[in-house]
Design a protein around this motif. Structure first.
Motif, PDB file in Angstrom:
ATOM      1  N   ARG A  68      -9.316  -6.688  10.623  1.00 60.84           N
ATOM      2  CA  ARG A  68      -9.625  -6.000   9.373  1.00 60.84           C
ATOM      3  C   ARG A  68     -10.027  -4.555   9.628  1.00 60.84           C
ATOM      4  NH1 ARG A  68     -14.384  -7.607   5.130  1.00 60.84           N
ATOM      5  NH2 ARG A  68     -13.695  -6.266   3.426  1.00 60.84           N
ATOM      6  N   CYS A  84      -6.980  -2.521  10.432  1.00 61.92           N
ATOM      7  CA  CYS A  84      -6.164  -2.268   9.240  1.00 61.92           C
ATOM      8  C   CYS A  84      -6.777  -1.180   8.372  1.00 61.92           C
ATOM      9  CB  CYS A  84      -5.989  -3.555   8.437  1.00 61.92           C
ATOM     10  SG  CYS A  84      -4.790  -4.682   9.168  1.00 61.92           S
ATOM     11  N   VAL A  85      -8.092  -1.203   8.235  1.00 60.15           N
ATOM     12  CA  VAL A  85      -8.740  -0.151   7.448  1.00 60.15           C
ATOM     13  C   VAL A  85      -8.523   1.202   8.116  1.00 60.15           C
ATOM     14  CG1 VAL A  85     -10.976   0.776   6.724  1.00 60.15           C
ATOM     15  CG2 VAL A  85     -10.459  -1.641   6.379  1.00 60.15           C
ATOM     16  N   CYS A 101     -17.644  -0.453   3.267  1.00 64.07           N
ATOM     17  CA  CYS A 101     -16.341  -1.050   3.029  1.00 64.07           C
ATOM     18  C   CYS A 101     -16.343  -2.541   3.337  1.00 64.07           C
ATOM     19  CB  CYS A 101     -15.332  -0.303   3.887  1.00 64.07           C
ATOM     20  SG  CYS A 101     -13.736  -1.048   4.027  1.00 64.07           S
ATOM     21  N   HIS A 159      -0.448  -6.358  10.925  1.00 64.51           N
ATOM     22  CA  HIS A 159      -0.135  -6.131   9.523  1.00 64.51           C
ATOM     23  C   HIS A 159       1.244  -6.673   9.160  1.00 64.51           C
ATOM     24  CE1 HIS A 159       0.938  -3.768   5.960  1.00 64.51           C
ATOM     25  NE2 HIS A 159      -0.344  -3.675   5.747  1.00 64.51           N
ATOM     26  N   ILE A 175      -7.370  -8.843  -9.912  1.00 62.36           N
ATOM     27  CA  ILE A 175      -7.989  -7.872  -9.003  1.00 62.36           C
ATOM     28  C   ILE A 175      -8.496  -6.664  -9.782  1.00 62.36           C
ATOM     29  CG2 ILE A 175      -7.490  -6.255  -7.123  1.00 62.36           C
ATOM     30  CD1 ILE A 175      -5.484  -8.494  -6.114  1.00 62.36           C
ATOM     31  N   SER A 232     -12.331  -1.611  -5.362  1.00 66.55           N
ATOM     32  CA  SER A 232     -12.930  -2.090  -4.111  1.00 66.55           C
ATOM     33  C   SER A 232     -13.655  -0.935  -3.428  1.00 66.55           C
ATOM     34  CB  SER A 232     -11.850  -2.656  -3.202  1.00 66.55           C
ATOM     35  OG  SER A 232     -10.938  -1.646  -2.847  1.00 66.55           O
ATOM     36  N   CYS A 252     -13.372   0.442  -0.500  1.00 66.68           N
ATOM     37  CA  CYS A 252     -12.758   1.289   0.531  1.00 66.68           C
ATOM     38  C   CYS A 252     -11.288   1.560   0.233  1.00 66.68           C
ATOM     39  CB  CYS A 252     -12.917   0.638   1.916  1.00 66.68           C
ATOM     40  SG  CYS A 252     -12.628  -1.105   1.976  1.00 66.68           S
ATOM     41  N   GLU A 269      -4.627  -4.363   2.922  1.00 68.84           N
ATOM     42  CA  GLU A 269      -6.078  -4.334   3.109  1.00 68.84           C
ATOM     43  C   GLU A 269      -6.693  -3.540   1.986  1.00 68.84           C
ATOM     44  OE1 GLU A 269      -8.883  -5.048   4.183  1.00 68.84           O
ATOM     45  OE2 GLU A 269      -8.088  -6.744   5.271  1.00 68.84           O
ATOM     46  N   THR A 270      -8.001  -3.712   1.897  1.00 67.10           N
ATOM     47  CA  THR A 270      -8.853  -2.969   0.987  1.00 67.10           C
ATOM     48  C   THR A 270      -8.471  -1.500   0.824  1.00 67.10           C
ATOM     49  OG1 THR A 270     -10.104  -2.814   2.995  1.00 67.10           O
ATOM     50  CG2 THR A 270     -10.851  -4.382   1.357  1.00 67.10           C
ATOM     51  N   ARG A 271      -7.559  -1.251  -0.079  1.00 66.97           N
ATOM     52  CA  ARG A 271      -7.158   0.127  -0.271  1.00 66.97           C
ATOM     53  C   ARG A 271      -6.571   0.282  -1.674  1.00 66.97           C
ATOM     54  NH1 ARG A 271      -4.264   0.272   3.824  1.00 66.97           N
ATOM     55  NH2 ARG A 271      -6.082   0.298   5.141  1.00 66.97           N
ATOM     56  N   ARG A 297      -6.192  -9.592  -0.897  1.00 66.44           N
ATOM     57  CA  ARG A 297      -7.300  -9.059  -1.691  1.00 66.44           C
ATOM     58  C   ARG A 297      -7.938 -10.126  -2.548  1.00 66.44           C
ATOM     59  NH1 ARG A 297      -7.339  -3.541  -4.230  1.00 66.44           N
ATOM     60  NH2 ARG A 297      -5.923  -2.413  -2.860  1.00 66.44           N
TER      61      ARG A 297
END
Lengths: 159, 159
Positions: A54, A57-58, A72, A121, A151, A157, A159, B11-13, B30
DNA sequence: TATTGTTATACTCTATAACTATA
DNA sequence: TATAGTTATAGAGTATAACAATA
């Protein structure tokens, strides 16, 4: 009634033989479990923990500060210190100083970290797509839109 | 192009401002994150860890053996020993012997454990239902059916 | 004073390997 | 021999509290 009280659902339990009559709340929890299992499986294939995957990926989105990453992930800053120590020791990410603020550091991916992030990913996307293969194209698109709606209903979210 | 490479998703984006154009794979990850956050939030409200909450919910279905629980959670038997030690110390569950097999033990809920399990379960269901409130009734039912289809496509769960 | 990040400590969860007791 | 469960050890992830350095 020949079972032992399995009418509660919401957890790993058989509701009907094939899950067809599962209620929505139980479905969400089970679906989430399937996704988390896939996340863990793919992480392991790339010799990553799920949390490391994770993080990588961020970081594909660009460098981040420690406090930013903590926010985040919804954890304390101190947790990030340990996480980054391990990521750095494994050569996946590194700390660099931020010009203009001598308190701050920037976390960036190493080349190896970037490769791992992209490989993870890609494979994760494949697994998620595989999860949806039983669906008709129409249902898949409708499902995607509905997920987006859920969502969006939860606000942005962190981040 | 004024961002720093945030085109990877999964991911969180932010993909669009509201997640409306999110792809299916990213949506699944998500959505799962939202559910896990809720699981953790509700667990904390009842002074449980997420794993403890899961254990209690499984035990609502009746007593289980250690190996059975390990298989159900996808962990080693040794992990269950520690988990049960903590659950027992907190008065949530207990070990009892199994007549007919002196190697085996049965794990059962205490009254307190059962109360906690039911309270957790009830609140978790509420949270999951809340997640679906933005949806039209028709979409909610369609979504539920589609989830059931996905879950069924993954074969039976291990508990 | 507020913010950024670290250290120290403790707890939960997990894996592995070696072990005991029973089947 | 195989199965049920435990112990010992190690590591990851997290929280809390106290701290240092800088803004």
């Amino acid at each position: 009634m020949n079972n032992t009280g399995r009418e509660t659902a919401l957890e790993t339990r058989d509701v009907g033989a094939d899950g067809a009559h599962i209620d929505a709340a139980t479905g969400l929890v089970r679906l989430s479990g399937l996704i988390q299992m896939a996340y863990q499986r793919v992480s392991e294939r790339h010799d990553l923990t799920p949390v490391q995957a994770r993080l990588l990926c961020v970081l594909l989105g660009g460098p981040r500060g420690m406090a930013e990453l903590a926010g985040c992930f919804g954890v304390e800053k101190a947790a990030l210190t340990g996480l980054m120590n391990r990521a750095e020791r494994r050569g996946l990410a590194l700390r660099s100083s931020v010009p203009g603020d001598r308190r701050a550091i920037q976390v960036t991916l190493t080349d190896e970290g970037r490769r791992a992030a992209i490989a993870f990913h890609t494979e994760m996307r494949t697994e998620m797509d595989r999860l949806l293969t039983p669906l008709a194209d129409e249902d898949r698109e409708h499902f995607r839109r509905t997920m987006a709606e859920i969502i969006a209903g939860c606000g942005p979210s962190h981040c």
